[in-house]
Design a protein around this motif. Structure first.
Motif, short mmCIF file in Angstrom:
data_model
loop_
_atom_site.label_atom_id
_atom_site.label_comp_id
_atom_site.label_asym_id
_atom_site.label_seq_id
_atom_site.Cartn_x
_atom_site.Cartn_y
_atom_site.Cartn_z
N GLU A 232 24.40 -50.71 -21.75
CA GLU A 232 24.29 -50.86 -20.20
C GLU A 232 24.38 -49.17 -20.03
OE1 GLU A 232 23.86 -50.89 -16.51
OE2 GLU A 232 23.34 -52.61 -17.77
N LEU A 233 25.38 -48.40 -20.77
CA LEU A 233 25.49 -47.06 -20.43
C LEU A 233 24.34 -46.40 -20.74
CD1 LEU A 233 27.45 -44.64 -19.94
CD2 LEU A 233 28.26 -44.76 -22.09
N VAL A 234 23.57 -46.59 -22.12
CA VAL A 234 22.47 -45.65 -22.33
C VAL A 234 21.57 -46.05 -21.27
CG1 VAL A 234 20.72 -45.82 -24.15
CG2 VAL A 234 23.14 -45.62 -24.78
N ARG A 235 21.32 -47.04 -20.97
CA ARG A 235 20.24 -47.41 -19.88
C ARG A 235 20.44 -46.80 -18.64
NH1 ARG A 235 20.53 -53.04 -21.94
NH2 ARG A 235 22.00 -53.53 -20.25
N ALA A 236 21.89 -47.00 -18.34
CA ALA A 236 22.00 -46.13 -16.92
C ALA A 236 21.94 -44.51 -16.91
CB ALA A 236 23.62 -46.46 -16.59
N VAL A 237 22.24 -44.09 -17.86
CA VAL A 237 21.76 -42.48 -18.24
C VAL A 237 20.40 -42.49 -18.11
CG1 VAL A 237 22.27 -40.73 -19.75
CG2 VAL A 237 24.23 -42.27 -19.56
N ALA A 239 18.09 -43.99 -16.85
CA ALA A 239 17.43 -44.37 -15.46
C ALA A 239 17.90 -43.36 -14.33
CB ALA A 239 17.85 -45.60 -14.87
N ALA A 240 19.04 -42.96 -14.73
CA ALA A 240 19.49 -41.82 -13.45
C ALA A 240 20.58 -40.75 -14.28
CB ALA A 240 20.46 -42.40 -12.43
N PRO A 241 20.17 -40.00 -14.88
CA PRO A 241 20.94 -39.12 -15.63
C PRO A 241 21.70 -37.89 -14.88
CG PRO A 241 18.65 -38.23 -15.70
CD PRO A 241 18.89 -39.57 -15.08
N ASP A 242 21.48 -37.72 -13.73
CA ASP A 242 22.34 -36.95 -12.78
C ASP A 242 23.54 -37.61 -12.17
OD1 ASP A 242 20.50 -34.97 -13.43
OD2 ASP A 242 19.41 -34.94 -11.69
N GLU A 243 23.32 -38.93 -12.22
CA GLU A 243 24.70 -39.78 -11.66
C GLU A 243 25.85 -39.76 -12.58
OE1 GLU A 243 23.46 -43.56 -10.13
OE2 GLU A 243 21.59 -42.55 -9.02
N LEU A 244 25.62 -39.65 -13.98
CA LEU A 244 26.68 -39.37 -14.61
C LEU A 244 27.09 -38.12 -15.10
CD1 LEU A 244 25.96 -42.55 -16.92
CD2 LEU A 244 27.61 -42.47 -14.97
N ALA A 245 27.47 -37.41 -13.86
CA ALA A 245 27.92 -35.83 -14.33
C ALA A 245 29.30 -35.64 -14.74
CB ALA A 245 27.15 -35.24 -13.26
N ASP A 246 30.12 -36.61 -14.76
CA ASP A 246 31.51 -36.23 -14.81
C ASP A 246 31.71 -35.56 -16.36
OD1 ASP A 246 32.72 -38.53 -16.69
OD2 ASP A 246 31.18 -39.25 -15.41
N GLY A 247 32.68 -34.89 -16.69
CA GLY A 247 32.94 -34.20 -17.74
C GLY A 247 33.06 -35.44 -19.04
N ALA A 249 31.09 -37.91 -19.60
CA ALA A 249 29.61 -38.58 -19.69
C ALA A 249 29.42 -38.32 -21.14
CB ALA A 249 28.95 -38.13 -18.74
N LEU A 250 29.03 -37.38 -21.37
CA LEU A 250 28.39 -36.96 -22.69
C LEU A 250 28.96 -37.47 -23.92
CD1 LEU A 250 25.84 -35.91 -24.03
CD2 LEU A 250 26.98 -33.54 -24.17
N PRO A 251 30.42 -37.57 -24.03
CA PRO A 251 30.96 -37.95 -25.23
C PRO A 251 30.94 -39.61 -24.92
CG PRO A 251 32.21 -36.22 -24.12
CD PRO A 251 31.44 -36.23 -23.23
N ARG A 252 31.00 -39.87 -23.91
CA ARG A 252 30.85 -41.72 -23.73
C ARG A 252 29.33 -41.84 -24.15
NH1 ARG A 252 30.94 -43.55 -18.80
NH2 ARG A 252 30.80 -41.74 -17.73
N LEU A 253 28.56 -41.21 -23.84
CA LEU A 253 27.11 -41.61 -24.29
C LEU A 253 26.71 -41.37 -25.69
CD1 LEU A 253 24.31 -42.06 -23.39
CD2 LEU A 253 23.83 -39.84 -23.14
#
Length: 272
Positions: A232-237, A239-247, A249-253
């Motif tokens: 779900e996280l990979v799909r969300a990023v 679909a809307a990469p700019d919406e997960l801009a917290d610090g 986000a990249l480590p979680r991805l």
């Protein structure tokens, strides 16, 4: 077959000639290791290596744990195993320097090496050892490490060496290390041992008993909920990469992608 970079369970069986019939017994391990180091007395090693060479050449397939570089049995092992069909790689006992790994990989035509950290000296040099070309993963030989250092068996006592090994592996771009031998056969205990290892970045464990394999394989694999959340996280990023801009986000991805790669390697269903 599981890619050995992702292998969760590394089953060891004795390399003694009298145990040859056990080498072909089916098992559920991700990787199979025939042990000609601790499991074979010195007087039997030459015969064991001859039997093993014949078995591998006749269609057998296995990793082989060999004696430490510089020991009187190391040269005999690499001579016997050089160029043998069916040899998947070697587990090098008691590695204490980068030269140990380089020499072993060189003698065996670049076959992958799992090197065991089993001493204080080996742990001190784990960063340089992890960086040697030809190292597939690092294994932690807990029994010999405890004998060498006098540390206890608790998770707290072993947290420092495990952490050192895991960080060195990551820094060198290696897959997660392999934890020391599993203890007991109770499923709950085996799961707890796996969870301790996973918490510090290990992704596999050595096993001595077939009955340990299924619980350990399940414990080291992502569960359905973890796979669903990562997908779900990979799909969300996507679909809307700019919406997960917290610090974070990249480590979680990246953690999600790593988890999904492990799930795929284990043949688990991953949502598209």
């Amino acid at each position: 077959m599981i890619d050995p970079a992702f292998a969760r369970t590394w089953l060891m069986r004795s390399g003694r000639p009298s145990r040859r019939e056990e080498w072909a017994v089916p098992h559920d391990a991700d990787a199979f290791v025939i042990d000609v180091e601790d499991a074979v007395p010195g007087g039997e090693k030459r015969a064991a290596l001859g039997e093993l060479r014949d078995w591998l050449g006749a269609g057998g397939a296995a990793w082989v744990r060999i004696d430490a570089f510089g020991s009187r049995h190391w040269a005999g092992a690499v001579d016997a195993l050089r160029g043998v069909r069916g040899l998947r790689g070697v587990v090098l006992a008691k590695t204490e320097s980068a030269a140990d790994v380089s020499a072993t990989a060189g003698e065996l035509a670049g076959l992958p090496v799992v090197r065991l950290v089993e001493s204080a000296r080996g742990l001190q040099r784990v960063d340089e050892i992890a960086a040697v070309p030809g190292v597939l993963r690092i294994g932690f030989g807990i029994g010999d490490f405890r004998r060498d250092t006098g540390v206890g068996a608790s998770a707290v006592a072993l947290a420092y060496p495990r952490g050192r090994i895991a960080v060195a592996s990551t820094a060198a771009g290696l897959a997660g290390p392999i934890d020391g031998g599993a203890q007991g056969v109770a499923a709950d205990s085996l799961r707890a041992q796996a969870e301790v290892a996973l918490d510090v970045g290990f992704t596999g464990k050595f096993a001595l008993l077939d009955s340990q394999l299924a619980p350990l394989n399940a414990a080291f694999a992502p569960d359905e909920a973890q796979i669903a959340a990562a997908s779900e996280l990979v799909r969300a990023v996507a679909a809307a990469p700019d919406e997960l801009a917290d610090g974070d986000a990249l480590p979680r991805l990246e953690r999600a992608r790593t988890l999904l790669a492990r799930a795929t390697a284990y043949g688990l269903p991953v949502p598209a």
